[in-house]
Design a protein around this motif. Structure first.
Motif, mmCIF file in Angstrom:
data_model
loop_
_atom_site.group_PDB
_atom_site.id
_atom_site.type_symbol
_atom_site.label_atom_id
_atom_site.label_comp_id
_atom_site.label_asym_id
_atom_site.label_seq_id
_atom_site.Cartn_x
_atom_site.Cartn_y
_atom_site.Cartn_z
ATOM 1 N N LEU A 80 -56.061 -15.042 -81.299
ATOM 2 C CA LEU A 80 -57.059 -13.989 -80.857
ATOM 3 C C LEU A 80 -58.217 -14.069 -81.656
ATOM 4 C CD1 LEU A 80 -54.877 -10.987 -79.594
ATOM 5 C CD2 LEU A 80 -56.275 -12.515 -78.146
ATOM 6 N N GLY A 81 -57.728 -14.229 -83.092
ATOM 7 C CA GLY A 81 -59.101 -14.444 -83.927
ATOM 8 C C GLY A 81 -59.505 -15.982 -84.360
ATOM 9 N N LEU A 82 -58.962 -16.981 -83.740
ATOM 10 C CA LEU A 82 -59.031 -18.420 -84.056
ATOM 11 C C LEU A 82 -59.467 -18.904 -82.965
ATOM 12 C CD1 LEU A 82 -55.674 -19.161 -86.021
ATOM 13 C CD2 LEU A 82 -57.954 -18.535 -86.973
ATOM 14 N N MET A 83 -60.849 -18.670 -82.505
ATOM 15 C CA MET A 83 -61.495 -19.530 -81.211
ATOM 16 C C MET A 83 -62.778 -19.838 -81.718
ATOM 17 S SD MET A 83 -60.239 -17.075 -78.159
ATOM 18 C CE MET A 83 -58.610 -17.086 -77.521
ATOM 19 N N GLN A 100 -59.516 -24.536 -85.552
ATOM 20 C CA GLN A 100 -58.820 -23.428 -85.341
ATOM 21 C C GLN A 100 -57.821 -23.515 -84.113
ATOM 22 O OE1 GLN A 100 -61.569 -20.120 -85.389
ATOM 23 N NE2 GLN A 100 -61.895 -20.346 -87.447
ATOM 24 N N THR A 101 -58.431 -24.066 -83.163
ATOM 25 C CA THR A 101 -57.601 -24.349 -81.722
ATOM 26 C C THR A 101 -56.618 -25.407 -82.133
ATOM 27 O OG1 THR A 101 -59.112 -26.260 -80.990
ATOM 28 C CG2 THR A 101 -59.422 -23.951 -80.346
ATOM 29 N N VAL A 102 -56.765 -26.465 -83.037
ATOM 30 C CA VAL A 102 -55.602 -27.385 -83.587
ATOM 31 C C VAL A 102 -54.333 -26.345 -84.170
ATOM 32 C CG1 VAL A 102 -54.899 -29.208 -85.044
ATOM 33 C CG2 VAL A 102 -57.035 -29.103 -83.727
ATOM 34 N N VAL A 103 -54.820 -25.568 -85.055
ATOM 35 C CA VAL A 103 -53.739 -24.637 -85.639
ATOM 36 C C VAL A 103 -53.187 -23.829 -84.619
ATOM 37 C CG1 VAL A 103 -53.259 -22.631 -87.413
ATOM 38 C CG2 VAL A 103 -54.913 -24.576 -87.986
ATOM 39 N N THR A 104 -53.690 -23.245 -83.689
ATOM 40 C CA THR A 104 -53.165 -22.500 -82.715
ATOM 41 C C THR A 104 -52.257 -23.240 -81.760
ATOM 42 O OG1 THR A 104 -54.954 -20.927 -82.388
ATOM 43 C CG2 THR A 104 -53.636 -21.137 -80.703
ATOM 44 N N SER A 105 -52.584 -24.371 -81.714
ATOM 45 C CA SER A 105 -51.422 -25.480 -80.903
ATOM 46 C C SER A 105 -50.374 -25.871 -81.487
ATOM 47 C CB SER A 105 -52.663 -26.731 -80.474
ATOM 48 O OG SER A 105 -53.570 -26.511 -79.558
ATOM 49 N N VAL A 106 -50.530 -26.014 -82.929
ATOM 50 C CA VAL A 106 -49.451 -26.370 -83.921
ATOM 51 C C VAL A 106 -48.261 -25.030 -83.586
ATOM 52 C CG1 VAL A 106 -48.640 -26.796 -86.143
ATOM 53 C CG2 VAL A 106 -50.402 -28.142 -85.119
ATOM 54 N N VAL A 107 -49.001 -24.016 -84.030
ATOM 55 C CA VAL A 107 -47.961 -22.757 -84.186
ATOM 56 C C VAL A 107 -47.160 -22.489 -82.659
ATOM 57 C CG1 VAL A 107 -47.797 -20.425 -84.571
ATOM 58 C CG2 VAL A 107 -49.120 -21.739 -85.939
ATOM 59 N N LEU A 108 -48.000 -22.682 -81.490
ATOM 60 C CA LEU A 108 -47.412 -22.250 -80.406
ATOM 61 C C LEU A 108 -46.626 -23.389 -79.922
ATOM 62 C CD1 LEU A 108 -50.599 -21.045 -78.500
ATOM 63 C CD2 LEU A 108 -48.774 -19.674 -79.131
ATOM 64 N N GLY A 109 -46.806 -24.727 -80.365
ATOM 65 C CA GLY A 109 -45.854 -25.757 -79.968
ATOM 66 C C GLY A 109 -44.611 -25.714 -80.565
ATOM 67 N N ALA A 110 -44.644 -25.097 -81.953
ATOM 68 C CA ALA A 110 -43.440 -24.764 -82.747
ATOM 69 C C ALA A 110 -42.526 -23.906 -82.115
ATOM 70 C CB ALA A 110 -43.673 -24.419 -84.283
ATOM 71 N N GLY A 111 -43.111 -22.728 -81.586
ATOM 72 C CA GLY A 111 -42.618 -21.756 -80.990
ATOM 73 C C GLY A 111 -41.808 -21.958 -79.553
ATOM 74 N N ILE A 112 -42.893 -22.627 -78.676
ATOM 75 C CA ILE A 112 -42.271 -23.058 -77.593
ATOM 76 C C ILE A 112 -41.302 -24.037 -77.533
ATOM 77 C CG2 ILE A 112 -43.117 -23.992 -75.495
ATOM 78 C CD1 ILE A 112 -45.884 -22.720 -75.660
ATOM 79 N N PHE A 152 -60.844 -15.096 -72.158
ATOM 80 C CA PHE A 152 -60.038 -15.802 -72.873
ATOM 81 C C PHE A 152 -58.923 -15.025 -73.700
ATOM 82 C CE2 PHE A 152 -63.399 -19.328 -73.096
ATOM 83 C CZ PHE A 152 -62.887 -19.949 -72.022
ATOM 84 N N ARG A 153 -59.432 -14.088 -74.226
ATOM 85 C CA ARG A 153 -58.682 -13.023 -74.920
ATOM 86 C C ARG A 153 -57.934 -12.332 -74.194
ATOM 87 N NH1 ARG A 153 -63.674 -12.079 -78.961
ATOM 88 N NH2 ARG A 153 -62.838 -13.582 -80.826
ATOM 89 N N VAL A 154 -58.151 -11.934 -73.082
ATOM 90 C CA VAL A 154 -57.485 -11.057 -72.135
ATOM 91 C C VAL A 154 -56.185 -11.969 -71.719
ATOM 92 C CG1 VAL A 154 -57.278 -10.148 -69.828
ATOM 93 C CG2 VAL A 154 -59.058 -9.451 -71.310
ATOM 94 N N SER A 155 -56.612 -13.236 -71.503
ATOM 95 C CA SER A 155 -55.514 -14.279 -71.213
ATOM 96 C C SER A 155 -54.383 -14.435 -72.289
ATOM 97 C CB SER A 155 -56.117 -15.745 -70.935
ATOM 98 O OG SER A 155 -56.995 -15.712 -69.923
ATOM 99 N N PHE A 156 -54.846 -14.304 -73.639
ATOM 100 C CA PHE A 156 -53.777 -14.339 -74.737
ATOM 101 C C PHE A 156 -53.191 -13.456 -74.847
ATOM 102 C CE2 PHE A 156 -55.062 -18.301 -77.962
ATOM 103 C CZ PHE A 156 -55.070 -19.008 -76.971
ATOM 104 N N LEU A 157 -53.735 -11.976 -74.519
ATOM 105 C CA LEU A 157 -52.870 -10.911 -74.459
ATOM 106 C C LEU A 157 -51.909 -10.685 -73.456
ATOM 107 C CD1 LEU A 157 -55.741 -8.007 -75.131
ATOM 108 C CD2 LEU A 157 -53.945 -9.050 -76.582
#
Length: 579
Positions: free
Chosen positions: A357-360, A365-377, A441-446
Motif C-alpha cells: 500500500l505504501g510501495l507504489m 518498490q513494485t519488484v520488492v512487493t512482487s518478491v514478498v508476495l511471491g514468497a507468500g503465495i 489500486f489501493r482499494v484493490s490491495f485492501l
C-alpha cells in the motif's frame, strides 16, 4: 473406489520426473497470461467489439475450470500420464488453431482447447504422489503446485517482448512449441503410474458439473459488461445454483461419482478448498494491479511510465520467487506440517499487500512487493496439495487435486471480476478513456488483504496433524502410508488381511464404517497384508475388506480404547470381535 495396480508395473521414476512435470505445469500456466500484453489491442486485431473480444479470455477460463476435475478423475481411472499427454496435445491443437486465424470464432475455439490443459497440474501432482519416495515428495508437489504462478509470472515479460517485436500470432506458435517439447519430455522420462481407481467415469456427473460451472463463472466474468443486476446475470446465477444442487444430489446417489462429495465435505478438505479460493483471489490482484501501475504515464502523477516489457520484468519476480520457495516449503512442512506452512504463507501475503500500500512510487518498490508476495503465495500454493492428498484416499488424488485447482481458478475469476469493477468505478474519465486511479489500486490491495485474512481464519480452523486420522502427506505410496498410519494411530484397528491359505493379501481395500453407515476411514493393505486404521471415537464399527479375486467380507468390531490386532480373513464370513 479402490486403488489397484495396472498389469505392468511402472518404470522407476528418474531424477528428471520432477522438473519435467513442473515444466508441463509452467507450459499450461502460460496459457492463462499469454494474451495479457495484447488485451487492449484484441478488438482491433480480431476486427470485433471490445465486449466480444473478452470471450477470447473467458473461453480459456471456462474450459480450464471444467477440465480440471474431469481430467483428474479420468487420470485416476485410466492413467495419469496418459491423461497428462492428452491434455497437452489438446493444448497444442488449440494453440495452432489460434495461430492460424485472425477472426473471432476460430480464436475462441482455439483458446477453449488451450484451457483444457489446466487439468495437467493435478495430474502431475498425482503422478508425483504415486512414484516419488517420501523424502522427495514434499518439495516436488510444492514446485508442481506453484507452477501455475511461475508460468503466469514468467509469461508476462516473455509475451510482452514477443508481442512488441513480432507478429502477435508468434505467441501461439511459441506456446505450441513448448507444448510439443513437454509431450516429448513426458514420454521419454515420466513412467505411467501403476495406480488405478475402480469404477466407471461418471458422464452425467461430468456434464452436470460442466453446466453448473459455466453458468456460475460466465456471469462472474461478464457481469461488468452485462450489469450485475441485469436479468441475464441474475438468471445465470440462479440457473447455476439449481444445476449444482441437482448435480450434488446425483453425485451422492451413485456408487462411483465424479467428485466424492462426502470426502469433499470433510473438514480438512472443505476448509482447504475454501482457503484455496482466498489464495487465488490474492494471487490475481497483484497480477492485475502492478502491470497497470507500471505502464501508466508519469503525467498522471502516480503512473511509473514503463514499457510493456519492463512492466513484465518487474512483475516476473512474483513467479520466480514462487519457484524458489519449493525447497523452503519442503523443510518447513517436514518440520511443522502443511497446515503451519499455509498459515505462514498467508501471513507473508498479508505483509506483502500491507507493505505494498505504501510501495507504489517507484519501479523497484513494485519488484520488492512482487518478491514478498511471491514468497507468500508460493508457500500457500505449495501447502494446498499436501493438505488435500493427506485427506483423501490415494485412488482419488487426481480428482481431489483437480477440484482444488478448480477452487483456485474460481478465486482468480472472482478476483478478476471484483477488481475490474473496483478499478472501473474509481477510474478517472478523460478524453473518452478510463484511467485507473491510485485510490482504485489501493482499494484493490485492501480487498486482497481481506481475502488473505479470511483464508488465514480458515487455515487456523484446519484440524491439527496430531488429531488427523490420516498420515501427513510426505508418504509417496500406499505401503508408506500404511506404515505411517501404523505408527501414528495410537488407538484404532490394525491387523492383516489374509486369504484362504492364510497368506497375506496386498492392496486389499479395508474400509471402516461407523454405526450410522458412514465411512469413517479407509486404507489399502501393505505388501505383508498389514493395515492400520485410526478411529474417531470408541464404539461399534464394521470393518469391510475386499480385494481382486476375493469376495468382499465384513466383520463387526467394537473399539474399547485399546489397540488389539484384528485380522480380516477373506476366506471366511465376518465375525464379531472386540478391539
Amino acid at each position: 473406489m479402490t486403488h489397484t495396480p495396472t498389469e505392468r508395473p511402472a518404470r522407476s521414476a528418474s531424477g528428471a520426473v520432477v522438473p519435467v512435470l513442473a515444466f508441463a505445469g509452467i507450459v499450461v500456466a502460460v496459457m492463462q497470461t499469454l494474451l495479457v500484453p495484447v488485451i487492449k489491442d484484441l478488438p482491433q486485431l480480431l476486427d470485433t467489439s471490445p465486449s466480444n473480444a473478452t470471450w477470447v479470455l473467458t473461453s480459456t477460463l471456462l474450459s480450464g475450470a471444467v477440465a480440471t476435475p474431469i481430467m483428474g478423475r479420468l487420470g485416476d481411472l485410466h492413467g495419469k500420464r496418459r491423461m497428462l499427454i492428452a491434455s497437452l496435445a489438446v493444448m497444442v491443437a488449440g494453440a495452432l488453431v489460434s495461430a492460424l486465424t485472425s477472426t473471432l470464432l476460430p480464436m475462441i475455439v482455439g483458446r477453449t482447447l488451450q484451457g483444457f490443459a489446466m487439468g495437467a497440474i493435478p495430474l502431475g501432482i498425482g503422478l508425483m504422489r504415486d512414484m516419488l519416495p517420501r523424502e522427495r515428495l514434499g518439495s516436488a508437489m510444492a514446485l508442481m503446485s506453484s507452477s501455475i504462478g511461475v508460468g503466469g509470472g514468467l509469461a508476462l515479460p516473455a509475451a510482452a517482448l514477443v508481442a512488441q517485436h513480432t507478429d502477435w500470432h508468434a505467441l501461439f506458435y511459441g506456446a505450441a512449441g513448448l507444448g510439443v517439447l513437454s509431450i516429448v519430455l513426458t514420454l521419454l522420462t515420466v513412467p505411467e503410474s501403476p495406480m488405478r481407481a475402480e469404477g466407471s467415469f461418471d458422464l452425467l456427473g461430468a456434464l452436470g458439473l460442466s453446466a453448473g460451472l459455466v453458468l456460475f463463472l460466465l456471469p462472474i466474468t461478464k457481469g461488468s459488461d452485462w450489469g450485475w443486476t441485469s436479468a441475464t446475470t441474475l438468471g445465470l446465477f440462479a440457473a447455476a445454483l439449481a444445476v449444482l444442487l441437482l448435480w450434488g444430489v446425483l453425485e451422492l446417489r451413485i456408487a462411483a461419482p465424479l467428485v466424492d462429495l462426502r470426502t469433499t465435505a470433510r473438514r480438512e478438505v472443505l476448509l482447504t478448498n475454501l482457503a484455496s479460493i482466498m489464495v487465488g483471489v490474492s494471487f490475481y490482484v497483484v497480477s492485475l494491479v502492478l502491470p497497470q501501475l507500471l505502464q501508466l504515464p508519469t503525467a498522471t502523477g502516480y503512473g511509473l511510465g514503463r514499457s510493456m516489457v519492463v512492466a513484465g520484468l518487474c512483475v516476473a519476480p512474483l513467479g520466480l520467487t514462487m519457484m524458489f520457495t519449493a525447497p523452503v516449503y519442503a523443510r518447513l512442512s517436514a518440520r511443522y506440517g502443511p497446515k503451519v506452512t499455509l498459515i505462514i504463507g498467508l501471513l507473508v501475503i498479508a505483509i506483502g499487500y500491507g507493505g505494498g500500500l505504501g510501495l507504489m512510487d517507484a519501479a523497484w518498490q513494485t519488484v520488492v512487493t512482487s518478491v514478498v508476495l511471491g514468497a507468500g503465495i508460493g508457500l500457500a500454493y505449495s501447502s494446498l496439495p499436501a493438505l488435500i492428498v493427506g485427506a483423501v484416499p490415494a485412488s482419488e488424488t487426481g480428482a481431489a487435486n483437480g477440484l482444488n485447482t478448480l477452487m483456485r481458478s474460481i478465486g482468480t475469476s472472482v478476483s478478476s471480476a471484483v477488481i475490474g469493477m473496483v478499478l472501473a468505478n474509481t477510474a478517472h474519465h478523460a478524453g473518452g478513456l478510463e484511467i485507473p486511479t491510485m485510490h482504485g489500486f489501493r482499494v484493490s490491495f485492501l480487498i486482497a488483504t481481506a481475502a488473505v485474512a479470511l483464508g488465514l481464519v480458515l487455515a487456523l480452523c484446519l484440524p491439527n496433524p496430531a488429531r488427523a486420522a490420516r498420515p501427513q502427506l510426505r508418504a509417496s505410496s500406499e505401503e508408506d502410508a500404511n506404515l505411517a498410519r501404523a505408527t501414528e494411530a495410537l488407538r484404532g484397528f490394525r491387523g492383516r488381511v489374509l486369504d484362504a491359505g492364510g497368506a497375506p493379501v496386498a492392496r486389499a481395500k479395508v474400509t471402516l464404517i461407523d454405526r450410522r453407515g458412514r465411512q469413517a476411514g479407509a486404507t489399502l493393505s501393505a505388501a505383508d497384508g498389514s493395515y492400520a486404521l485410526a478411529v474417531p471415537a470408541e464404539g461399534p464399527y464394521v470393518l469391510a475388506a475386499r480385494a481382486a479375486g476375493h469376495g468382499p467380507r465384513a466383520s463387526a468390531a467394537t473399539h474399547a480404547g485399546d489397540d488389539r490386532p484384528v485380522d480380516l480373513d477373506l476366506s471366511l464370513p465376518g465375525e464379531t470381535v472386540t478391539a
